[in-house]
Scaffold this motif. Structure first.
Motif, short mmCIF file in Angstrom:
data_model
loop_
_atom_site.label_atom_id
_atom_site.label_comp_id
_atom_site.label_asym_id
_atom_site.label_seq_id
_atom_site.Cartn_x
_atom_site.Cartn_y
_atom_site.Cartn_z
N HIS A 7 0.85 -1.28 0.11
CA HIS A 7 -0.09 0.13 0.09
C HIS A 7 0.90 1.27 0.06
O HIS A 7 0.52 2.10 -0.52
N ILE A 8 1.97 1.33 0.69
CA ILE A 8 2.78 2.37 0.70
C ILE A 8 3.45 2.67 -0.55
O ILE A 8 3.50 3.77 -1.12
N LEU A 9 3.96 1.53 -1.20
CA LEU A 9 4.53 1.76 -2.38
C LEU A 9 3.74 2.27 -3.48
O LEU A 9 3.78 3.34 -4.14
N SER A 30 -0.03 -9.93 -3.33
CA SER A 30 1.27 -9.43 -2.84
C SER A 30 1.61 -10.28 -1.45
O SER A 30 2.73 -10.35 -1.18
N VAL A 31 0.73 -10.60 -0.60
CA VAL A 31 0.88 -11.31 0.63
C VAL A 31 1.43 -12.57 0.20
O VAL A 31 2.48 -12.99 0.90
N LEU A 32 0.92 -13.22 -0.67
CA LEU A 32 1.34 -14.56 -1.18
C LEU A 32 2.89 -14.68 -1.75
O LEU A 32 3.62 -15.35 -1.27
N TYR A 90 -2.40 -2.75 -10.04
CA TYR A 90 -3.04 -1.95 -9.02
C TYR A 90 -3.04 -0.60 -9.60
O TYR A 90 -3.95 0.24 -9.45
N GLN A 91 -1.99 -0.09 -10.00
CA GLN A 91 -2.00 1.33 -10.44
C GLN A 91 -2.85 1.59 -11.53
O GLN A 91 -3.61 2.84 -11.50
N MET A 92 -3.20 0.59 -12.55
CA MET A 92 -4.34 0.87 -13.72
C MET A 92 -5.69 0.95 -13.01
O MET A 92 -6.19 1.73 -13.32
N ALA A 93 -5.94 0.06 -11.97
CA ALA A 93 -7.07 0.16 -11.29
C ALA A 93 -7.31 1.37 -10.55
O ALA A 93 -8.45 2.10 -10.32
#
Length: 241
Positions: free
Chosen positions: A88-90, A170-172, A213-216
């Motif tokens: 999330h920070i990134l 990302s957790v996986l 994620y950035q596209m969404a």
């Protein structure tokens, strides 16, 4: 043979195969990490013989199970928290950078519509016609009419679900990374080549997750900004509408 296989096709049809695989992998990697930590800080263990009822009873009744269970639980929670926090920070930093660029570029109306005007001029010259209305305005109005509020809400819902799914992926990846490093250190025949290949795959996967994620994240911002610009353009150039 075919009849026995057919029931399993529902996993593909219902899109439950990959979520199931990811759940299994999450469990296996957390279990591997927990096992390593237990042996690192306590002792090497062997599995209980389920036919040894006294041993099983002693393991449960005397609370010995609480130590491996606690380690597993803490590993699960900590890897989940750390991965989501970093992800999330990134993405927040990247999103803010691109959000500023999108907004800065969009408000420059002459720049924004210049390419559209150039394209329309070429179309008019090629077809030898004069369009009554800018083609992108017509296209925008047609899309706007067909895109109902219900569909907008559904799109927002799907975007949020996708972002959540990417975050859990990302957790996986973090659990996979930790587990692979542990396996490399504890399995003699693991090999550096396999380690390098797996690390490369993990890095590529992480980059793809960030891009997705950035596209969404940025797509709705871009759509809203373009919509606002075109609405203002319509108001300035087609006041009768």
């Amino acid at each position: 043979m075919i009849e026995n296989f057919l029931p399993y096709t529902r996993y593909l049809k219902e899109k439950t195969l990959f979520p199931s695989v990811k759940r299994v992998l999450n469990f296996c990697f957390v279990l591997g990490i927990s096992s390593f930590l237990f042996e690192k800080f306590y002792f090497k263990y062997s599995l209980l013989d389920l036919t040894d009822y006294k041993g099983v009873y002693d393991f449960i009744a005397r609370g010995k199970f609480i130590i491996p269970f606690s380690i597993f639980f803490l590993v699960w929670l900590s890897t989940n928290f750390i991965a989501e926090f970093i992800f999330h920070i990134l993405n927040y930093i990247i999103s803010e950078i691109w959000r500023a660029k999108i907004l800065d570029r969009s408000v420059k109306k002459n720049e924004f519509f210049k390419s559209f005007k150039t394209m329309q001029k070429k179309i008019e010259e090629r077809e030898n016609v004069k369009l009554r209305k800018d083609w992108f305005v017509h296209l925008y109005q047609e899309i706007k009419k067909s895109f109902t509020p219900k569909e907008q809400e559904e799109m927002k819902k799907q975007i949020n679900l996708y972002k959540r799914r990417v975050t859990t992926d990302s957790v996986l990846l973090l659990r996979t990374l930790i587990a692979i490093i542990i396996f490399y250190l504890t399995i003699d025949y693991f090999g550096w080549l396999l380690l390098l290949i797996l690390l490369t795959i993990l890095i590529i996967s992480f980059v793809l997750l960030v891009i997705g994620y950035q596209m969404a994240e940025l797509l709705p911002i871009g759509i809203r900004r373009i919509s606002a610009e075109i609405e203002q353009y319509i108001k300035d150039n087609y006041p009768e509408e």
